[in-house]
Design an enzyme around this catalytic site. Structure first.
Site, PDB file in Angstrom:
ATOM      1  N   TYR A  73     -10.931 101.705  69.413  1.00 28.14           N
ATOM      2  CA  TYR A  73     -12.300 101.349  69.027  1.00 28.14           C
ATOM      3  C   TYR A  73     -13.301 102.366  69.577  1.00 28.14           C
ATOM      4  O   TYR A  73     -14.236 102.770  68.906  1.00 28.14           O
ATOM      5  CB  TYR A  73     -12.633  99.946  69.552  1.00 28.14           C
ATOM      6  CG  TYR A  73     -13.938  99.411  69.028  1.00 28.14           C
ATOM      7  CD1 TYR A  73     -13.978  98.609  67.895  1.00 28.14           C
ATOM      8  CD2 TYR A  73     -15.147  99.720  69.659  1.00 28.14           C
ATOM      9  CE1 TYR A  73     -15.174  98.130  67.394  1.00 28.14           C
ATOM     10  CE2 TYR A  73     -16.359  99.250  69.168  1.00 28.14           C
ATOM     11  CZ  TYR A  73     -16.364  98.447  68.040  1.00 28.14           C
ATOM     12  OH  TYR A  73     -17.552  97.978  67.545  1.00 28.14           O
ATOM     13  N   PHE A 126     -30.266 112.663  45.085  1.00 28.05           N
ATOM     14  CA  PHE A 126     -29.224 111.866  44.436  1.00 28.05           C
ATOM     15  C   PHE A 126     -29.673 110.402  44.462  1.00 28.05           C
ATOM     16  O   PHE A 126     -30.539 110.028  45.247  1.00 28.05           O
ATOM     17  CB  PHE A 126     -27.872 112.052  45.143  1.00 28.05           C
ATOM     18  CG  PHE A 126     -26.778 111.307  44.423  1.00 28.05           C
ATOM     19  CD1 PHE A 126     -26.414 111.663  43.143  1.00 28.05           C
ATOM     20  CD2 PHE A 126     -26.144 110.217  45.008  1.00 28.05           C
ATOM     21  CE1 PHE A 126     -25.434 110.957  42.459  1.00 28.05           C
ATOM     22  CE2 PHE A 126     -25.168 109.506  44.332  1.00 28.05           C
ATOM     23  CZ  PHE A 126     -24.810 109.879  43.049  1.00 28.05           C
ATOM     24  N   ASP A 127     -29.058 109.557  43.627  1.00 27.17           N
ATOM     25  CA  ASP A 127     -29.595 108.195  43.468  1.00 27.17           C
ATOM     26  C   ASP A 127     -29.543 107.366  44.751  1.00 27.17           C
ATOM     27  O   ASP A 127     -30.481 106.640  45.059  1.00 27.17           O
ATOM     28  CB  ASP A 127     -28.942 107.452  42.290  1.00 27.17           C
ATOM     29  CG  ASP A 127     -27.431 107.358  42.402  1.00 27.17           C
ATOM     30  OD1 ASP A 127     -26.857 108.108  43.215  1.00 27.17           O
ATOM     31  OD2 ASP A 127     -26.817 106.563  41.672  1.00 27.17           O
ATOM     32  N   ASP A 217     -28.465 117.625  52.466  1.00 28.66           N
ATOM     33  CA  ASP A 217     -27.578 116.654  51.827  1.00 28.66           C
ATOM     34  C   ASP A 217     -26.438 117.495  51.262  1.00 28.66           C
ATOM     35  O   ASP A 217     -26.513 118.001  50.147  1.00 28.66           O
ATOM     36  CB  ASP A 217     -28.322 115.877  50.741  1.00 28.66           C
ATOM     37  CG  ASP A 217     -27.399 114.906  50.018  1.00 28.66           C
ATOM     38  OD1 ASP A 217     -26.206 114.839  50.360  1.00 28.66           O
ATOM     39  OD2 ASP A 217     -27.868 114.221  49.090  1.00 28.66           O
ATOM     40  N   ALA A 219     -23.060 117.186  50.419  1.00 31.05           N
ATOM     41  CA  ALA A 219     -21.804 116.640  49.894  1.00 31.05           C
ATOM     42  C   ALA A 219     -20.913 117.753  49.330  1.00 31.05           C
ATOM     43  O   ALA A 219     -19.692 117.710  49.447  1.00 31.05           O
ATOM     44  CB  ALA A 219     -22.089 115.596  48.814  1.00 31.05           C
ATOM     45  N   LYS A 260     -16.473 114.295  48.890  1.00 31.84           N
ATOM     46  CA  LYS A 260     -16.492 115.411  47.945  1.00 31.84           C
ATOM     47  C   LYS A 260     -15.780 116.609  48.600  1.00 31.84           C
ATOM     48  O   LYS A 260     -14.559 116.675  48.632  1.00 31.84           O
ATOM     49  CB  LYS A 260     -17.922 115.747  47.537  1.00 31.84           C
ATOM     50  CG  LYS A 260     -18.549 114.751  46.561  1.00 31.84           C
ATOM     51  CD  LYS A 260     -19.114 113.545  47.232  1.00 31.84           C
ATOM     52  CE  LYS A 260     -19.909 112.672  46.284  1.00 31.84           C
ATOM     53  NZ  LYS A 260     -20.373 111.447  46.940  1.00 31.84           N
ATOM     54  N   HIS A 452     -27.430 101.110  37.494  1.00 34.43           N
ATOM     55  CA  HIS A 452     -26.404 101.651  36.592  1.00 34.43           C
ATOM     56  C   HIS A 452     -24.993 101.195  36.953  1.00 34.43           C
ATOM     57  O   HIS A 452     -24.115 101.163  36.109  1.00 34.43           O
ATOM     58  CB  HIS A 452     -26.463 103.179  36.548  1.00 34.43           C
ATOM     59  CG  HIS A 452     -26.290 103.825  37.879  1.00 34.43           C
ATOM     60  ND1 HIS A 452     -27.230 103.718  38.887  1.00 34.43           N
ATOM     61  CD2 HIS A 452     -25.286 104.558  38.404  1.00 34.43           C
ATOM     62  CE1 HIS A 452     -26.816 104.366  39.953  1.00 34.43           C
ATOM     63  NE2 HIS A 452     -25.636 104.888  39.690  1.00 34.43           N
TER      64      HIS A 452
END
Ligand code: F0G
Length: 461
Positions: A73, A126-127, A217, A219, A260, A452
């Site tokens: 943990y 991005f969304d 960001d 990715a 990704k 979406h």
């Protein structure tokens, strides 16, 4: 096949069967799914190009590493292994894992919002990033170059920031109302389009001159670095890692959906350059939201696989094949006259549905109509990146219009072959030739946030 496309730099050791179900069945299944392919079962999909997120194949080295996971943990050995790789790649001082990209966003982005009326500026949010900006009480402003909106026009770095506009927005809003500048690399929503080093540098310089934090960001940071090496002068002799490191040096924080370019099925990264106070705040937030700071929502074995995947994702041979596969699909479509975001980007071919179905208005979701037609035609699942995904304006509640109404054919990493992509191309070309029959869609159920994913729709007669 043309020798210009690099063959797979791997051989296949394990296979996962896929099957094509009859077209009559696909028509029924799509109707039952509310004309939203997110609601389809994966086993009813022949070739799944919904996303490149968490859908790639792991290498033998990654599967081997899984066995070494330390599931403690606190203080897991696997955490320290991953931490050393992240620190080596980024040269940042602090690392915290998160369960995936949006987990990183939800704990980090609110730390920059300390009063009402603040905004983040990105080349393109991005969304989920947009959703977390808005959930933090801020606004998300996109600031990409105009060339990005002209899908037919060639530009080597269509993900670039519009620098003049960036300065104007900062001046108009006042720099203390800008919570951060988010460098989205590659620019997913505009076609997996790269951002040049020159543009990143200029953007970071503007941010620094106003004292605004810079957040990556990232990715798909390795794919972006590959494009810089291929397309930008002065980088041909640099390694992918060196280019990536140059980008990290410009920013304060790195957020990554590791699903990704991390080449894993689940995982996220938060890395902070040197701001100890911010690190402590994020550490405080991660415990109730994601998990104890040495696992942050990831199992030990997944951290092991990510430690290997991050490094494999930077290998040039792998990247060349990956980007060539995407380009191959794009070339097939272009040769048949199908309009796409050109040149093709890193992780997907973005088909220009606005150009294909000009008879369908943006608020009847032309790209969703093309996506549905493709599933019926060939069992291929793609995804809409357009007004359906953008949702409604938080202030006016109107559907957001955009010139970019895309069907994204997203290529999972190391998963499909050139032959699969040929099947995809043939299906898209058939839909394109029958484009006059495409119909718009209307909601039968519309969720409020990230609609979406779970919306239900029906075709307009
Ligand atoms: N940022 C970018 C640029 C992304 O493309 C994504 C995810 C995220 C953040 C969020 O990461 O999914 O791990 O929580 N993009 C996926 C896609 C979902 O299909 O493009 P996540």
């Amino acid at each position: 096949m043309n020798q210009n496309y690099k063959a797979e730099p791997y051989r296949i050791k394990m296979v996962e069967p896929i099957r094509e179900i009859p077209k009559t069945k696909r028509i029924k299944l799509l109707k039952n799914a509310g004309y939203n392919p997110f609601a389809l079962k994966s086993e009813d999909v022949y070739i799944d190009l919904l996303t490149d997120s968490g859908t790639g194949a792991m290498s033998q080295a990654q599967w081997g590493a899984l066995m070494q996971g330390d599931e403690a943990y606190a203080g897991s050995r696997s955490f320290y292994r991953l931490e050393s790789v992240v620190k080596h790649i980024t040269n940042y001082q602090y690392f915290i894992p998160a369960h995936q990209g949006r987990g990183a966003e939800q704990v980090v982005l609110p730390q920059f919002v300390h009063k009402k009326g603040m905004s983040f500026i990105s080349n393109m949010h991005f969304d989920t990033t947009r959703a977390h900006v808005e959930l933090a009480g801020a606004r998300a402003i996109d600031c990409v170059i105009d060339e990005c909106f002209d899908t037919a026009k060639h530009h080597p770095f269509k993900g670039n920031f519009n620098l003049e506009k960036l300065k104007r927005i900062i001046e108009d809003k006042g720099s203390d109302n800008i919570a951060g500048i988010i460098l989205t690399i590659t620019n997913n929503s505009a076609g997996g389009q790269p951002v040049s080093m020159e543009n990143l540098e200029a953007t970071a310089k503007i941010a620094r001159s106003y004292g605004i934090p810079v957040i990556i960001d990232g990715a798909r940071f390795s794919e972006n670095a590959y494009f810089v090496k291929m397309r930008e002068e002065g980088y041909q002799d640099h390694s992918i890692l060196e280019i990536a490191q140059e980008v990290f040096a410009m920013a304060d924080v790195f957020l990554m959906s590791a699903k990704k370019d991390g080449l894993v099925n689940m995982g996220g990264i938060i890395a902070i350059k040197d701001n100890e106070q911010l690190f402590k705040k994020v550490q405080g937030a991660i415990v109730p939201m994601e998990g104890f700071p040495t696992y942050g929502g990831m199992s030990g074995r997944d951290m092991e696989a990510l430690a290997v995947g991050l490094q494999e994702g930077l290998e040039e041979d792998y990247l060349r094949h990956r980007i060539d596969q995407v380009r191959y699909l794009g070339d097939q479509l272009r040769e048949a006259g199908v309009p796409i975001q050109y040149p093709t980007g890193g992780h997907a071919v973005f088909v220009d549905a606005k150009a294909i179905a000009p008879h369908i208005p943006y608020d009847q979701f032309p790209a969703q109509s093309v996506v549905n037609a493709l599933y019926i035609e060939s069992g291929v699942r793609a995804v809409e990146i357009g007004s359906l995904l953008l949702g409604r304006d938080p202030d006016t509640n109107e559907n957001i219009d955009t010139p970019l109404q895309f069907m994204r054919l997203t290529i999972p990493r190391r998963t499909y072959t050139y032959n699969h992509l040929k099947v995809v191309a043939d299906g898209v070309i058939k839909v394109f030739n029958d484009r006059k029959k495409l119909k718009g869609l209307t909601f039968t159920y519309e969720p409020q946030i990230l609609r979406h994913f779970t919306a239900k729709m029906q075709p307009i007669k």
